[in-house]
Design a protein around this motif. Structure first.
Motif, short mmCIF file in Angstrom:
data_model
loop_
_atom_site.label_atom_id
_atom_site.label_comp_id
_atom_site.label_asym_id
_atom_site.label_seq_id
_atom_site.Cartn_x
_atom_site.Cartn_y
_atom_site.Cartn_z
N THR A 178 2.87 3.20 7.48
CA THR A 178 1.50 3.43 7.05
C THR A 178 1.46 3.87 5.59
N TYR A 179 2.48 4.63 5.20
CA TYR A 179 2.57 5.10 3.82
C TYR A 179 2.59 3.92 2.85
N PHE A 180 3.42 2.92 3.15
CA PHE A 180 3.51 1.76 2.27
C PHE A 180 2.23 0.92 2.37
N THR A 181 1.68 0.82 3.54
CA THR A 181 0.43 0.07 3.69
C THR A 181 -0.67 0.69 2.86
N THR A 182 -0.75 2.00 2.93
CA THR A 182 -1.77 2.71 2.16
C THR A 182 -1.52 2.57 0.66
N VAL A 199 -0.05 5.73 -21.95
CA VAL A 199 -1.13 5.68 -20.95
C VAL A 199 -0.61 5.12 -19.63
N ALA A 200 0.20 4.06 -19.70
CA ALA A 200 0.73 3.43 -18.48
C ALA A 200 1.67 4.39 -17.75
N GLU A 201 2.52 5.10 -18.49
CA GLU A 201 3.46 6.04 -17.88
C GLU A 201 2.72 7.19 -17.21
N THR A 202 1.68 7.70 -17.84
CA THR A 202 0.89 8.78 -17.25
C THR A 202 0.19 8.33 -15.97
N ALA A 203 -0.39 7.12 -16.02
CA ALA A 203 -1.06 6.60 -14.84
C ALA A 203 -0.08 6.38 -13.70
N TYR A 204 1.10 5.84 -14.02
CA TYR A 204 2.10 5.60 -12.99
C TYR A 204 2.58 6.92 -12.39
N HIS A 205 2.75 7.92 -13.22
CA HIS A 205 3.22 9.22 -12.72
C HIS A 205 2.17 9.86 -11.80
N GLU A 206 0.90 9.75 -12.18
CA GLU A 206 -0.15 10.30 -11.33
C GLU A 206 -0.20 9.58 -9.98
N LYS A 207 -0.02 8.26 -10.03
CA LYS A 207 -0.01 7.50 -8.78
C LYS A 207 1.17 7.91 -7.91
N LEU A 208 2.32 8.11 -8.54
CA LEU A 208 3.50 8.52 -7.79
C LEU A 208 3.28 9.89 -7.14
N LEU A 209 2.67 10.81 -7.86
CA LEU A 209 2.38 12.12 -7.29
C LEU A 209 1.41 12.01 -6.12
N ASP A 210 0.41 11.13 -6.26
CA ASP A 210 -0.54 10.93 -5.16
C ASP A 210 0.17 10.43 -3.92
N TYR A 211 1.04 9.45 -4.09
CA TYR A 211 1.77 8.90 -2.95
C TYR A 211 2.63 9.98 -2.28
N GLU A 215 -7.51 0.14 -6.82
CA GLU A 215 -7.49 0.55 -8.22
C GLU A 215 -7.61 -0.65 -9.16
N ALA A 216 -7.25 -1.83 -8.68
CA ALA A 216 -7.39 -3.02 -9.51
C ALA A 216 -8.85 -3.38 -9.73
N ASP A 217 -9.74 -2.87 -8.85
CA ASP A 217 -11.18 -3.13 -8.97
C ASP A 217 -11.84 -1.89 -9.57
N PRO A 218 -12.25 -1.91 -10.83
CA PRO A 218 -12.81 -0.71 -11.47
C PRO A 218 -14.11 -0.24 -10.86
N THR A 219 -14.79 -1.09 -10.09
CA THR A 219 -16.06 -0.68 -9.49
C THR A 219 -15.87 0.15 -8.23
N HIS A 220 -14.63 0.25 -7.75
CA HIS A 220 -14.35 1.02 -6.54
C HIS A 220 -13.38 2.16 -6.89
N PRO A 221 -13.84 3.39 -6.96
CA PRO A 221 -12.94 4.51 -7.26
C PRO A 221 -11.94 4.74 -6.12
N ASN A 222 -10.89 5.43 -6.44
CA ASN A 222 -9.84 5.72 -5.47
C ASN A 222 -10.22 6.95 -4.65
N PRO A 223 -10.62 6.78 -3.40
CA PRO A 223 -11.08 7.94 -2.62
C PRO A 223 -9.95 8.90 -2.26
N ILE A 224 -8.76 8.38 -2.02
CA ILE A 224 -7.65 9.24 -1.61
C ILE A 224 -7.29 10.19 -2.75
#
Length: 442
Positions: free
Chosen positions: A410-414, A379-391, A422-431
């Motif tokens: 700006t890329y790193f800031t974002t 699960v962690a590897e899949t989530a990390y890979h999806e985040k990497l693709l998003d970036y 993402e650390a706050d489950p009540t706020h979805p990731n809009p990007i």
């Protein structure tokens, strides 16, 4: 066509001096101190035509062995005779060598000695591609034995480009294993990106690029061209007949039957298939694991077939039929791990160890812990890979081709902001939501 004409000069290393260096009388060399390096020249015991000059005796011994190995490996393919005809001299520069101050990279030149040719090559002892460079000189000299078999004198009308680059580099690559599968990976990516060179482009190369990555790229396609010409018996016979034509009293211009452009592209596609069989990408590994994680068994001969996933294996009954099904999954996972993307290795190892704990050690509690850890890592590897693709997707969309580095910051800031959100489950990731929406629409 750019021709590599013969370079005529005295057989000294003065041929490697920078262009335009003033000629002047040389003072007698000073007497070396007690700690000075002793530079000597030695000949290959098997082939005295191969010599090496260096203060590193081990390097010279290795070069002599490389010459022997290269000729032995090519002897049957090229139908070589017992004698080494064209001399090759390799000068390995050590830190204490006087030439080190003037030569800091590999260089090679060809000299005429009446009825023969001689290759003079020099390189620093720290050269990371020393083996490739030295073996290139040996392969070239051995090919000369075929192409210049009936030539008894060499002059300014002799052109070395009769030996094509693709043949020299392709044979040199063919002599060496590729444990990291770089050649297959390069060709696979080129085919997928539709950037693979045509057959005319490969056969039209006259120089190997000084750029390391581009040079690797050229060498990969040279290898596959040579391999396509000699990997089957009828093709190898045609290749050898072509070479034999140069050895006849009146050399014939035998035509080498290259593959058609369609056959060449098919050969590259086959290389892509071989690459897939060797090592999977991240996505391919994920898909294979999804296909392989289902355990199938029947409790009795005529009973209904039952299935479960790897994550539920610890809950299965401990019966010989189940043990057999689990053992089969261990073999499947082992095969997958050998070809898997490195990021998946820990996950596959945990799954395999868990099944082994059930089958061999009868430790269901330990197996359950390993399965839980494997699931967590997956699960962690899949989530990390999806985040990497998003970036990466975000950066590709917003990158500044004008060289403005502010967007890179700006890329790193974002990225940091996304991690915070993402650390706050009540706020979805809009990007990420927007990117997925755009991707689905496209």
């Amino acid at each position: 066509m750019k021709r590599r004409n013969l370079l005529f000069a005295a057989l000294t290393l003065a041929g490697f001096l920078p262009a335009g260096a003033p000629a002047r009388a040389q003072e007698p060399p000073a007497t070396p101190g007690p700690d000075a390096e002793v530079i000597s020249t030695s000949a290959c015991p098997a082939y005295p035509e191969v010599t090496c000059t260096s203060a590193d005796a081990l390097a010279c011994a290795n070069i002599a062995q490389l010459a022997v190995d290269t000729r032995e490996q090519l002897a049957s393919l090229l139908n070589l005779g017992p004698a080494w005809r064209f001399p090759v001299h390799i000068h390995v520069l050590t830190p204490g060598d006087p030439l080190t101050a003037r030569i800091n990279r590999e260089a090679a030149a060809v000299f005429a000695q009446g009825t023969t040719l001689k290759i003079e090559a020099v390189l620093p002892s720290s050269d990371p591609e020393a083996r490739e460079f030295i073996q290139r000189q040996f392969v070239t000299a051995l090919l000369w034995e075929k192409f210049f078999a009936t030539t008894t004198s060499f002059d300014t009308h002799t052109h070395l480009d009769v030996v094509p680059l693709w043949l020299v580099e392709g044979l040199r690559e063919w002599l060496n294993e590729d444990p990291e599968h770089n050649r297959a990976s390069i060709v696979r990516r080129a085919v997928q990106n539709q950037s693979a060179p045509t057959l005319d482009q490969v056969t039209g190369w006259h120089e190997l690029s000084d750029d390391r990555l581009l040079g690797l790229w050229q060498r990969a396609f040279c290898y596959y061209l040579v391999d396509s010409l000699i990997n089957q018996r009828d093709r190898r016979d045609d290749f050898q007949q072509w070479l034999a034509g140069f050895s006849e009293p009146k050399p014939s211009q035998a035509h080498l039957h290259f593959p058609t452009e369609t056959a060449w592209q098919r050969e590259l596609a086959d290389a892509t298939g071989r690459s897939r069989a060797i090592v999977y990408t991240w996505a391919e590994t994920s898909a294979e694991l999804t296909a392989d994680e289902m355990i199938t068994f029947a409790a009795a001969k005529n009973a209904k077939v039952e299935t479960c996933t790897l994550d539920s294996a610890a809950t299965l009954p401990q019966t010989p039929i189940v043990a057999e099904a689990l053992q089969e999954r261990i073999l499947v996972l082992t095969e997958l791990e050998l070809r898997a993307h490195p990021s998946w290795h820990p996950i596959l190892e945990h799954y395999r160890s868990a099944l082994a704990a059930l089958v061999k050690d009868n430790r269901p509690d330990e197996a359950a812990k390993l399965l839980q850890e494997a699931h967590r890592l997956r699960v962690a590897e899949t989530a990390y890979h999806e985040k990497l693709l998003d970036y990466i997707n975000w950066f590709e969309v917003t990158k500044d081709y004008a060289g403005n580095t502010s967007r890179f910051r700006t890329y790193f800031t974002t990225a940091k902001e996304m991690e915070r959100v993402e650390a706050d489950p009540t706020h979805p990731n809009p990007i990420r939501a927007n990117l997925l929406q755009i991707e689905s629409e496209l």
